[in-house]
Design a protein around this motif. Structure first.
Motif, short mmCIF file in Angstrom:
data_model
loop_
_atom_site.label_atom_id
_atom_site.label_comp_id
_atom_site.label_asym_id
_atom_site.label_seq_id
_atom_site.Cartn_x
_atom_site.Cartn_y
_atom_site.Cartn_z
N ILE A 13 -3.88 5.62 -10.41
CA ILE A 13 -4.38 5.02 -9.26
C ILE A 13 -3.20 4.94 -8.31
O ILE A 13 -3.25 5.11 -7.11
CB ILE A 13 -4.93 3.74 -9.46
N ASP A 14 -2.03 4.99 -8.59
CA ASP A 14 -0.74 4.83 -7.77
C ASP A 14 -0.55 6.29 -6.89
O ASP A 14 -0.11 6.35 -5.83
CB ASP A 14 0.49 4.31 -8.21
N GLY A 15 -0.97 7.32 -7.88
CA GLY A 15 -0.51 8.66 -7.21
C GLY A 15 -1.50 9.40 -6.77
O GLY A 15 -1.49 10.45 -5.93
N ALA A 16 -2.84 8.95 -6.85
CA ALA A 16 -4.06 9.66 -6.63
C ALA A 16 -4.29 9.48 -5.02
O ALA A 16 -3.88 8.43 -4.29
CB ALA A 16 -5.39 9.05 -7.43
N PHE A 17 -4.69 10.50 -4.22
CA PHE A 17 -5.13 10.61 -2.87
C PHE A 17 -3.87 10.29 -2.25
O PHE A 17 -3.87 9.59 -1.11
CB PHE A 17 -6.24 9.58 -2.67
N ASN A 18 -2.75 10.93 -2.75
CA ASN A 18 -1.35 10.72 -1.76
C ASN A 18 -1.08 9.20 -1.82
O ASN A 18 -0.44 8.72 -0.91
CB ASN A 18 -1.51 11.36 -0.50
N GLY A 19 -1.41 8.41 -2.87
CA GLY A 19 -1.08 7.17 -2.89
C GLY A 19 -2.01 6.12 -1.96
O GLY A 19 -1.29 5.12 -1.62
N LEU A 20 -3.08 6.59 -1.62
CA LEU A 20 -3.47 5.78 -0.48
C LEU A 20 -4.12 4.24 -0.91
O LEU A 20 -3.99 3.29 -0.13
CB LEU A 20 -5.02 6.51 -0.19
N PHE A 21 -4.46 4.41 -2.42
CA PHE A 21 -4.84 3.00 -2.98
C PHE A 21 -3.69 2.27 -3.63
O PHE A 21 -3.97 1.43 -4.24
CB PHE A 21 -5.91 3.30 -3.89
N ALA A 22 -2.45 2.75 -3.50
CA ALA A 22 -1.15 2.18 -4.21
C ALA A 22 -0.76 0.81 -3.57
O ALA A 22 -1.00 0.56 -2.34
CB ALA A 22 -0.26 3.14 -4.13
N PRO A 23 -0.20 -0.11 -4.36
CA PRO A 23 0.15 -1.21 -3.75
C PRO A 23 1.27 -1.01 -2.80
O PRO A 23 2.33 -0.01 -3.08
CB PRO A 23 0.71 -2.00 -4.89
N ALA A 24 1.37 -1.59 -1.69
CA ALA A 24 2.14 -1.58 -0.73
C ALA A 24 3.77 -1.91 -1.00
O ALA A 24 4.52 -0.95 -0.71
CB ALA A 24 2.03 -2.17 0.72
N GLY A 25 3.91 -2.94 -1.89
CA GLY A 25 5.22 -3.37 -2.29
C GLY A 25 5.39 -3.86 -3.75
O GLY A 25 4.57 -3.70 -4.19
N GLN A 26 6.64 -4.05 -4.12
CA GLN A 26 6.58 -4.38 -5.55
C GLN A 26 5.82 -5.62 -6.05
O GLN A 26 5.42 -5.66 -7.08
CB GLN A 26 8.29 -4.36 -5.83
N ALA A 27 6.07 -6.53 -5.10
CA ALA A 27 5.44 -7.81 -5.24
C ALA A 27 4.05 -7.90 -5.41
O ALA A 27 3.26 -8.06 -6.57
CB ALA A 27 5.77 -8.86 -4.28
#
Length: 72
Positions: A25-39
Motif C-alpha cells: 500500500i505504501d508503494g502502490a500508485f506512486n505512494g498516493l495512499f502512503a502515510p505522509a510522515g513517520q508518526a
C-alpha cells in the motif's frame, strides 16, 4: 456497451489489486495512499500488531513488578 463497461471495470479492479499486491500500500500508485510522515506510519498498525505490542508491554510491566516485589 454495458458489457464493455463491465469488462473495463473488472480489468481496472484486477490492475489495482495487482498493483497493491506487488508494491504494497505504501508503494502502490506512486505512494498516493502512503502515510505522509513517520508518526502517521507508526500510528497505522494492524490489530495483531497492536495486540502483540500490548502483550509485550504487559510482560515488561509484570517483570518490573516482580523485581520490585523481590527487592532486586
Amino acid at each position: 456497451m454495458g458489457r464493455i463497461l463491465i469488462i473495463g471495470a473488472i480489468v481496472l479492479v484486477i490492475w489495482a489489486a495487482m498493483e497493491i499486491q506487488t508494491h504494497g500500500i505504501d508503494g502502490a500508485f506512486n505512494g498516493l495512499f502512503a502515510p505522509a510522515g513517520q508518526a502517521e506510519a507508526e500510528a497505522i498498525t494492524s490489530t495483531p500488531q497492536r495486540a502483540g505490542d500490548a502483550v509485550t508491554r504487559a510482560h515488561k510491566e509484570a517483570e518490573e513488578r516482580q523485581k520490585r516485589a523481590l527487592g532486586e
